[in-house]
Design a protein around this motif. Structure first.
Motif, short mmCIF file in Angstrom:
data_model
loop_
_atom_site.label_atom_id
_atom_site.label_comp_id
_atom_site.label_asym_id
_atom_site.label_seq_id
_atom_site.Cartn_x
_atom_site.Cartn_y
_atom_site.Cartn_z
N SER A 124 1.02 -1.63 -0.08
CA SER A 124 0.56 -0.26 0.18
C SER A 124 0.73 0.88 0.07
CB SER A 124 -1.01 -0.05 1.17
OG SER A 124 0.06 0.78 2.57
N THR A 166 -0.95 -1.75 -6.53
CA THR A 166 -0.59 -1.16 -5.16
C THR A 166 -2.40 -1.61 -4.28
OG1 THR A 166 0.31 1.08 -5.44
CG2 THR A 166 -1.13 1.05 -3.86
N SER A 181 -5.21 0.06 -1.80
CA SER A 181 -5.23 1.01 -0.68
C SER A 181 -6.28 0.37 0.09
CB SER A 181 -5.74 2.48 -1.90
OG SER A 181 -7.16 1.66 -2.60
#
Lengths: 141, 78
Positions: free
Chosen positions: A121, A139, A141
């Motif tokens: 993250s 990534t 989140s």
């Protein structure tokens, strides 16, 4: 590792994606749920295999203990969960010299274990890398 | 790994057994394998849920002490 694999029609286990995760994923999953938690739950149902190293677990335990007040019993429970739900790899040996000497242990473990992807993250921490030696960095989140 | 095996009897609605048998056929597994996996997954999920609840309690305490969990996560390095 006890994660089950779904059998395909010919009885052979279908390969699943192996995803190396950093401790920000674990913390985000524990405290905020969301996509990070969904990733952990996918590992519980055998849809993906999550890879974590012993060194990363030690870092996670340190954060939980020192900064978030987790008890030792709770940290032991986290460890039991991590051991049962993921593949806990020994920490990679740090090369003595060369271009990979500063390599993040996460990236090194991902390379050594032939991960399908690296999940974090903290995209900024990986300096905007889209991939590492062909392993995509995603990534969460 | 040697494990002690216990044979248990459980009552399961017939419709549920039919659904499970269908999955067994699709995945080429026997009932015992599927039931074991289902139980393991349930127990893992339950364990995870307990950790989430504990973490939520700790986050609440941290928040009341001015500790920002999001900031702690952001400060981590890979």
């Amino acid at each position: 590792m006890t994660n089950a694999r779904k059998s395909s029609r010919n009885g052979q286990a279908d390969p699943v994606d192996r995803i190396a995760v950093d401790i920000s994923i674990w913390l985000r999953a524990l405290f905020f749920g969301g996509s990070a938690e969904e990733l952990i739950k996918m590992a519980l149902t055998g849809k993906v295999e999550i890879l974590t190293t012993e060194a990363q677990f030690d870092d996670l335990a340190a954060v939980l203990r020192q900064r978030l007040g987790f008890s030792e019993a709770a940290i032991s429970e986290v460890r039991r969960f991590v051991e049962n739900a993921t593949t806990l790899l020994p920490s990679p040996a740090v090369p003595a010299s060369g271009p990979v000497a500063d390599l993040s242990p996460l990236l090194q473990a991902a390379r050594d274990s032939q991960a399908s992807a690296i999940a974090t993250s903290h995209a900024s921490k990986l300096m905007g890398m889209a991939d590492f030696e062909g392993i995509p960095i995603v990534t969460v989140s | 790994m040697n494990q002690e095996i216990k044979i248990v009897s459980v009552s399961i609605p017939a419709d549920l057994v039919r659904q499970l048998d269908k999955v067994c056929d699709l995945e080429h597994r026997n009932r015992s394998e599927l039931y074991r996996e289902a139980l393991r997954q349930y127990l893992k999920l339950r364990r995870w849920q307990a950790l989430r609840e504990y973490s939520a309690a700790k986050a609440a305490v941290a928040g009341s002490e001015g500790i920002d969990v999001e900031k702690i996560i952001e400060e981590l390095s890979v």
